[in-house]
Design a protein around this motif. Structure first.
Motif, PDB file in Angstrom:
ATOM      1  N   GLY A  43      25.780 -61.969  25.643  1.00 16.55           N
ATOM      2  CA  GLY A  43      25.482 -61.399  26.952  1.00 16.55           C
ATOM      3  C   GLY A  43      25.119 -62.477  27.960  1.00 16.55           C
ATOM      4  N   TRP A  47      27.018 -63.720  31.405  1.00 14.55           N
ATOM      5  CA  TRP A  47      26.262 -63.867  32.648  1.00 14.55           C
ATOM      6  C   TRP A  47      26.504 -65.245  33.259  1.00 14.55           C
ATOM      7  CZ3 TRP A  47      23.957 -60.849  36.029  1.00 14.55           C
ATOM      8  CH2 TRP A  47      23.124 -61.429  36.976  1.00 14.55           C
ATOM      9  N   ASP A  77      34.909 -56.708  25.268  1.00 15.22           N
ATOM     10  CA  ASP A  77      33.446 -56.776  25.348  1.00 15.22           C
ATOM     11  C   ASP A  77      32.978 -57.326  26.688  1.00 15.22           C
ATOM     12  OD1 ASP A  77      33.179 -55.736  22.783  1.00 15.22           O
ATOM     13  OD2 ASP A  77      33.103 -57.713  21.842  1.00 15.22           O
ATOM     14  N   THR A  80      33.416 -54.627  29.340  1.00 20.38           N
ATOM     15  CA  THR A  80      32.382 -53.608  29.204  1.00 20.38           C
ATOM     16  C   THR A  80      31.057 -54.080  29.789  1.00 20.38           C
ATOM     17  OG1 THR A  80      33.427 -52.668  27.240  1.00 20.38           O
ATOM     18  CG2 THR A  80      31.085 -52.213  27.539  1.00 20.38           C
ATOM     19  N   LEU A  81      30.665 -55.312  29.448  1.00 16.27           N
ATOM     20  CA  LEU A  81      29.388 -55.825  29.959  1.00 16.27           C
ATOM     21  C   LEU A  81      29.429 -56.007  31.466  1.00 16.27           C
ATOM     22  CD1 LEU A  81      26.521 -56.755  29.565  1.00 16.27           C
ATOM     23  CD2 LEU A  81      27.396 -59.035  28.985  1.00 16.27           C
ATOM     24  N   ASP A  83      31.185 -54.375  33.614  1.00 14.12           N
ATOM     25  CA  ASP A  83      31.090 -53.029  34.199  1.00 14.12           C
ATOM     26  C   ASP A  83      29.644 -52.535  34.187  1.00 14.12           C
ATOM     27  OD1 ASP A  83      33.806 -52.875  34.734  1.00 14.12           O
ATOM     28  OD2 ASP A  83      34.262 -51.662  32.950  1.00 14.12           O
ATOM     29  N   GLN A  84      28.930 -52.743  33.084  1.00 17.65           N
ATOM     30  CA  GLN A  84      27.533 -52.313  32.989  1.00 17.65           C
ATOM     31  C   GLN A  84      26.652 -53.063  33.981  1.00 17.65           C
ATOM     32  OE1 GLN A  84      26.687 -52.913  28.839  1.00 17.65           O
ATOM     33  NE2 GLN A  84      27.615 -50.972  28.235  1.00 17.65           N
ATOM     34  N   LEU A  85      26.899 -54.353  34.139  1.00 18.83           N
ATOM     35  CA  LEU A  85      26.112 -55.152  35.086  1.00 18.83           C
ATOM     36  C   LEU A  85      26.342 -54.682  36.522  1.00 18.83           C
ATOM     37  CD1 LEU A  85      26.609 -58.681  33.477  1.00 18.83           C
ATOM     38  CD2 LEU A  85      24.530 -57.274  33.417  1.00 18.83           C
ATOM     39  N   ILE A  87      27.173 -51.528  37.314  1.00 15.76           N
ATOM     40  CA  ILE A  87      26.529 -50.210  37.398  1.00 15.76           C
ATOM     41  C   ILE A  87      25.030 -50.340  37.656  1.00 15.76           C
ATOM     42  CG2 ILE A  87      25.882 -48.186  36.018  1.00 15.76           C
ATOM     43  CD1 ILE A  87      28.734 -48.392  34.765  1.00 15.76           C
ATOM     44  N   ILE A  88      24.374 -51.291  36.992  1.00 17.00           N
ATOM     45  CA  ILE A  88      22.924 -51.431  37.198  1.00 17.00           C
ATOM     46  C   ILE A  88      22.579 -52.258  38.430  1.00 17.00           C
ATOM     47  CG2 ILE A  88      22.374 -51.030  34.772  1.00 17.00           C
ATOM     48  CD1 ILE A  88      21.824 -54.044  34.487  1.00 17.00           C
TER      49      ILE A  88
END
Length: 94
Positions: A43, A47, A77, A80-81, A83-85, A87-88
């Protein structure tokens, strides 16, 4: 073409800058009141790849180079990460 980057209101530091720990680690938060977020291992690598900004292909390629793997092995992977970053709210699409 969509480009990704760290959001303007995010402050962060990586473990490497603090004490050079064995596991890549990044601490980040949205200012002024965001909760602290810890990214470790892969992760953190994603970043750090995102810190330079770029398209998803560029982020995948950079993360693969940092981790010594092939881009095709980590693409799903990383996507996905990222996209999540987004979203938050700690990463953004341009």
């Amino acid at each position: 073409m969509t480009r990704y980057r760290i959001a303007d209101d995010v402050a962060w530091v990586s473990e490497e800058e603090l004490d050079g720990g064995e596991t890549p680690t990044a601490y980040l938060t949205r200012l002024p009141k965001g909760p602290p977020i810890l990214l470790e291992g892969s992760g953190c690598v994603v970043w750090l790849a995102l810190a330079d900004g770029g398209t998803l292909d560029e982020v995948v390629t950079a993360a693969a180079a940092m981790s010594g793997t092939g881009p095709e092995e980590i693409r799903e992977d990383v996507e996905t990460l990222v996209d999540q970053l987004v979203i938050i709210g700690v990463a953004r699409e341009d």
